[in-house]
Scaffold this motif. Sequence first.
Motif, PDB file in Angstrom:
ATOM      1  N   THR A  18       0.936  -1.312  -0.179  1.00 49.28           N
ATOM      2  CA  THR A  18       0.165  -0.063   0.066  1.00 49.28           C
ATOM      3  C   THR A  18       0.805   1.217  -0.153  1.00 49.28           C
ATOM      4  N   LEU A  19       2.031   1.214   0.782  1.00 50.19           N
ATOM      5  CA  LEU A  19       2.941   2.288   0.724  1.00 50.19           C
ATOM      6  C   LEU A  19       3.721   2.346  -0.454  1.00 50.19           C
ATOM      7  N   THR A  20       3.923   1.538  -1.193  1.00 55.38           N
ATOM      8  CA  THR A  20       4.523   1.429  -2.286  1.00 55.38           C
ATOM      9  C   THR A  20       3.690   2.141  -3.207  1.00 55.38           C
ATOM     10  N   ARG A  21       2.529   1.759  -3.532  1.00 50.77           N
ATOM     11  CA  ARG A  21       1.705   2.063  -4.621  1.00 50.77           C
ATOM     12  C   ARG A  21       1.279   3.698  -4.294  1.00 50.77           C
ATOM     13  N   GLY A  22       0.789   3.983  -3.152  1.00 52.26           N
ATOM     14  CA  GLY A  22       0.547   5.176  -2.737  1.00 52.26           C
ATOM     15  C   GLY A  22       1.934   6.135  -3.170  1.00 52.26           C
ATOM     16  N   PHE A  23       2.922   5.752  -2.991  1.00 50.09           N
ATOM     17  CA  PHE A  23       3.963   6.616  -3.268  1.00 50.09           C
ATOM     18  C   PHE A  23       4.378   6.753  -4.776  1.00 50.09           C
ATOM     19  N   ALA A  24       3.990   5.680  -5.342  1.00 47.71           N
ATOM     20  CA  ALA A  24       4.241   5.824  -6.801  1.00 47.71           C
ATOM     21  C   ALA A  24       3.269   6.829  -7.292  1.00 47.71           C
ATOM     22  N   VAL A  25       1.877   6.603  -7.121  1.00 47.45           N
ATOM     23  CA  VAL A  25       0.698   7.449  -7.431  1.00 47.45           C
ATOM     24  C   VAL A  25       1.144   8.934  -7.160  1.00 47.45           C
ATOM     25  N   LEU A  26       1.827   9.268  -5.876  1.00 51.61           N
ATOM     26  CA  LEU A  26       1.886  10.748  -5.576  1.00 51.61           C
ATOM     27  C   LEU A  26       2.856  11.167  -6.386  1.00 51.61           C
ATOM     28  N   LEU A  27       4.068  10.281  -6.762  1.00 59.35           N
ATOM     29  CA  LEU A  27       5.076  10.929  -7.663  1.00 59.35           C
ATOM     30  C   LEU A  27       4.715  11.146  -8.952  1.00 59.35           C
ATOM     31  N   ILE A  28       3.762  10.327  -9.431  1.00 58.03           N
ATOM     32  CA  ILE A  28       3.163  10.551 -10.786  1.00 58.03           C
ATOM     33  C   ILE A  28       2.382  11.616 -10.977  1.00 58.03           C
ATOM     34  N   ALA A  29       1.501  12.082 -10.045  1.00 59.55           N
ATOM     35  CA  ALA A  29       0.573  12.999 -10.041  1.00 59.55           C
ATOM     36  C   ALA A  29       1.221  14.386  -9.803  1.00 59.55           C
ATOM     37  N   VAL A  30       2.331  14.406  -8.944  1.00 52.62           N
ATOM     38  CA  VAL A  30       3.080  15.546  -8.834  1.00 52.62           C
ATOM     39  C   VAL A  30       3.807  15.784 -10.044  1.00 52.62           C
ATOM     40  N   GLY A  31       4.666  14.850 -10.603  1.00 54.54           N
ATOM     41  CA  GLY A  31       5.545  14.980 -11.665  1.00 54.54           C
ATOM     42  C   GLY A  31       4.444  15.566 -12.892  1.00 54.54           C
ATOM     43  N   ILE A  32       3.207  14.777 -13.087  1.00 54.70           N
ATOM     44  CA  ILE A  32       2.254  15.571 -14.240  1.00 54.70           C
ATOM     45  C   ILE A  32       2.063  16.843 -14.020  1.00 54.70           C
ATOM     46  N   ARG A  33       1.682  17.302 -12.826  1.00 54.02           N
ATOM     47  CA  ARG A  33       1.376  18.642 -12.346  1.00 54.02           C
ATOM     48  C   ARG A  33       2.357  19.519 -12.710  1.00 54.02           C
ATOM     49  N   MET A  34       3.503  19.089 -12.467  1.00 57.75           N
ATOM     50  CA  MET A  34       4.792  20.124 -12.263  1.00 57.75           C
ATOM     51  C   MET A  34       5.372  19.983 -14.231  1.00 57.75           C
ATOM     52  N   LEU A  35       4.735  19.025 -14.576  1.00 56.96           N
ATOM     53  CA  LEU A  35       5.312  19.064 -16.099  1.00 56.96           C
ATOM     54  C   LEU A  35       4.412  20.001 -16.949  1.00 56.96           C
ATOM     55  N   PHE A  36       3.118  20.070 -16.596  1.00 54.92           N
ATOM     56  CA  PHE A  36       2.143  21.097 -17.168  1.00 54.92           C
ATOM     57  C   PHE A  36       1.950  22.542 -16.660  1.00 54.92           C
ATOM     58  N   ALA A  37       2.844  22.678 -15.365  1.00 53.17           N
ATOM     59  CA  ALA A  37       2.408  24.099 -14.819  1.00 53.17           C
ATOM     60  C   ALA A  37       3.180  24.959 -15.610  1.00 53.17           C
ATOM     61  N   LYS A  38       2.710  26.258 -15.654  1.00 54.31           N
ATOM     62  CA  LYS A  38       3.440  27.304 -16.376  1.00 54.31           C
ATOM     63  C   LYS A  38       4.460  27.819 -15.701  1.00 54.31           C
TER      64      LYS A  38
END
Length: 120
Positions: free
Chosen positions: A100-120
């Motif tokens: 659960t911790l590993t999957r939650g960590f992976a989802v967090l990294l992906i979500a933050v990465g996508i947000r940062m990638l498309f941020a102005k």
Amino acid sequence: MKTILIPLIIGGGGGLVAALAGVGGGVIMVPAFVYFLGLEQKQAIATSLAVIVPTAIVATFRYQATPNLIDWKIVAVTAVGAVLVAFKATDWMKELSNLTLTRGFAVLLIAVGIRMLFAK
């Protein structure tokens, strides 16, 4: 030699990313501890946080030498919130499974990465 060299390389990578991007423990050290040193997710998280203490002290000392680089008012208020929540969240982490911790960590990294990638 391997027991010293691999953690030293992981620490170097974590320190580099911490100094340049403000992250390092979660992004570099936790996955590296799991994949290269065979730690379980819980142990990797706890070990990473322990490593971040001296890393943060050294980086903060170096950054504070540049005037106005650190906003100490934000540090004070944010630190209170972080400490209060971390105190309880450590118990929560112990109750969750490594998967659960590993999957939650992976989802967090992906979500933050996508947000940062498309941020102005």
